[in-house]
Write a protein that holds these residues in place. Structure first.
Motif, mmCIF file in Angstrom:
data_model
loop_
_atom_site.group_PDB
_atom_site.id
_atom_site.type_symbol
_atom_site.label_atom_id
_atom_site.label_comp_id
_atom_site.label_asym_id
_atom_site.label_seq_id
_atom_site.Cartn_x
_atom_site.Cartn_y
_atom_site.Cartn_z
ATOM 1 N N ASP A 111 0.927 -1.154 -0.056
ATOM 2 C CA ASP A 111 0.073 0.190 -0.008
ATOM 3 C C ASP A 111 0.779 1.406 -0.002
ATOM 4 N N GLU A 112 1.753 1.268 0.694
ATOM 5 C CA GLU A 112 2.729 2.505 0.898
ATOM 6 C C GLU A 112 3.519 2.971 -0.149
ATOM 7 N N LEU A 113 3.686 1.946 -0.937
ATOM 8 C CA LEU A 113 4.723 2.185 -2.198
ATOM 9 C C LEU A 113 3.841 2.308 -3.716
ATOM 10 N N ILE A 114 2.408 1.882 -3.332
ATOM 11 C CA ILE A 114 1.470 1.936 -4.821
ATOM 12 C C ILE A 114 1.825 3.211 -5.602
ATOM 13 N N GLU A 115 1.868 4.403 -4.906
ATOM 14 C CA GLU A 115 2.249 5.504 -5.829
ATOM 15 C C GLU A 115 3.543 5.899 -5.922
ATOM 16 N N ILE A 116 4.477 5.260 -5.685
ATOM 17 C CA ILE A 116 5.947 5.519 -5.920
ATOM 18 C C ILE A 116 6.542 4.730 -6.810
ATOM 19 N N PRO A 117 7.248 5.346 -7.741
ATOM 20 C CA PRO A 117 7.488 4.698 -8.891
ATOM 21 C C PRO A 117 9.024 4.012 -8.515
ATOM 22 N N GLY A 118 9.288 2.777 -9.245
ATOM 23 C CA GLY A 118 10.468 2.027 -8.986
ATOM 24 C C GLY A 118 9.899 0.877 -8.375
ATOM 25 N N GLY A 119 10.836 -0.200 -8.893
ATOM 26 C CA GLY A 119 10.680 -1.602 -8.561
ATOM 27 C C GLY A 119 9.940 -2.440 -9.366
ATOM 28 N N ARG A 120 9.057 -1.629 -10.285
ATOM 29 C CA ARG A 120 8.131 -2.613 -11.047
ATOM 30 C C ARG A 120 8.703 -3.389 -12.069
ATOM 31 N N GLY A 121 9.690 -2.930 -12.632
ATOM 32 C CA GLY A 121 10.386 -3.629 -13.862
ATOM 33 C C GLY A 121 10.838 -5.128 -13.325
ATOM 34 N N VAL A 122 11.414 -5.008 -11.987
ATOM 35 C CA VAL A 122 12.298 -6.359 -11.488
ATOM 36 C C VAL A 122 10.946 -7.095 -11.111
ATOM 37 N N LEU A 123 9.904 -6.716 -10.655
ATOM 38 C CA LEU A 123 8.612 -7.493 -10.565
ATOM 39 C C LEU A 123 8.216 -8.148 -11.701
ATOM 40 N N LEU A 124 7.862 -7.247 -12.650
ATOM 41 C CA LEU A 124 7.257 -7.597 -14.039
ATOM 42 C C LEU A 124 8.270 -8.906 -14.715
ATOM 43 N N ILE A 125 9.514 -8.519 -14.216
ATOM 44 C CA ILE A 125 10.533 -9.644 -15.024
ATOM 45 C C ILE A 125 10.103 -10.910 -14.163
ATOM 46 N N SER A 126 10.089 -10.735 -13.084
ATOM 47 C CA SER A 126 10.059 -12.048 -12.195
ATOM 48 C C SER A 126 8.744 -12.658 -12.471
ATOM 49 N N GLU A 127 7.612 -12.039 -12.822
ATOM 50 C CA GLU A 127 6.469 -12.629 -13.040
ATOM 51 C C GLU A 127 6.287 -13.271 -14.478
ATOM 52 N N ILE A 128 7.021 -12.502 -15.355
ATOM 53 C CA ILE A 128 6.924 -13.138 -16.672
ATOM 54 C C ILE A 128 7.853 -14.224 -16.954
ATOM 55 N N MET A 129 9.038 -14.339 -16.580
ATOM 56 C CA MET A 129 10.378 -15.224 -16.800
ATOM 57 C C MET A 129 9.959 -16.363 -16.081
ATOM 58 N N SER A 130 10.423 -17.555 -16.554
ATOM 59 C CA SER A 130 10.549 -18.879 -15.874
ATOM 60 C C SER A 130 11.405 -18.766 -14.741
ATOM 61 N N GLU A 131 12.653 -18.138 -15.006
ATOM 62 C CA GLU A 131 13.625 -18.204 -14.211
ATOM 63 C C GLU A 131 14.543 -16.905 -14.312
ATOM 64 N N ILE A 132 14.925 -16.405 -13.272
ATOM 65 C CA ILE A 132 15.614 -15.288 -13.288
ATOM 66 C C ILE A 132 16.909 -15.328 -12.231
ATOM 67 N N THR A 133 18.199 -15.071 -12.474
ATOM 68 C CA THR A 133 19.240 -14.832 -11.327
ATOM 69 C C THR A 133 20.091 -13.446 -11.845
#
Length: 158
Positions: A111-133
């Motif tokens: 909740d406290e970060l919903i309006e703050i930009p940043g971190g979404r790309g890393v989350l998106l990548i982890s949701e899309i790809m089968s594996e990330i390191t």
């Protein structure tokens, strides 16, 4: 197996595609590489939904490398390696920045970060790809997408 039989079998299977490039910190050039990857995926009959998702993950990772890793420094480069076969995509992106700790990125969905930009790309990548390191320094990401892996994209497949 005769040479003719071997040749016939090879014709049915498109060989593995690979790309290795070092590019300047310029997002326009990185987009050209995405187009080459999508072409390779299409030649290997990857589903349209995976084409979009893999391109999105690639672009997020390379933009992060240019923006956050290299800080748009035109004297720095990004090394891109990609491979594609019938069943798996492999992408490695390395920047010349100091790196980061991926575990230090807060979840942008709280909740406290919903309006703050940043971190979404890393989350998106982890949701899309089968594996990330990430490498130990945190300036290199390796992403894998498996064609049959529906669990990584959060979408039910039948």
């Amino acid at each position: 197996m005769s040479a003719k039989e071997r040749s016939s079998m090879e014709a049915e299977h498109v060989p593995k595609w690979t790309l290795r490039r070092t590019i300047p910190s310029n997002t326009a050039i990185s987009s050209e590489l995405a187009a080459e990857l999508i072409d390779a995926m299409m030649q290997r009959d990857w589903p349209a939904s995976d084409l979009f998702r893999v391109q999105l993950a690639y672009e997020e990772a390379v933009v992060n490398a240019i923006r956050h890793g290299n800080r748009h420094d035109v004297s720095k480069t990004v090394h891109v390696e990609m491979a594609c076969n019938d069943d798996e995509i492999w992408i490695r992106i390395t920047d010349q920045g100091p790196g980061f700790d991926p575990n230090s990125i807060p979840d942008p969905r709280i909740d406290e970060l919903i309006e703050i930009p940043g971190g979404r790309g890393v989350l998106l990548i982890s949701e899309i790809m089968s594996e990330i390191t990430y490498n130990e320094q945190g300036n290199q990401i390796t992403m894998i997408k498996r064609k049959a892996d529906a669990s990584a994209d959060g979408i039910e497949h039948e």
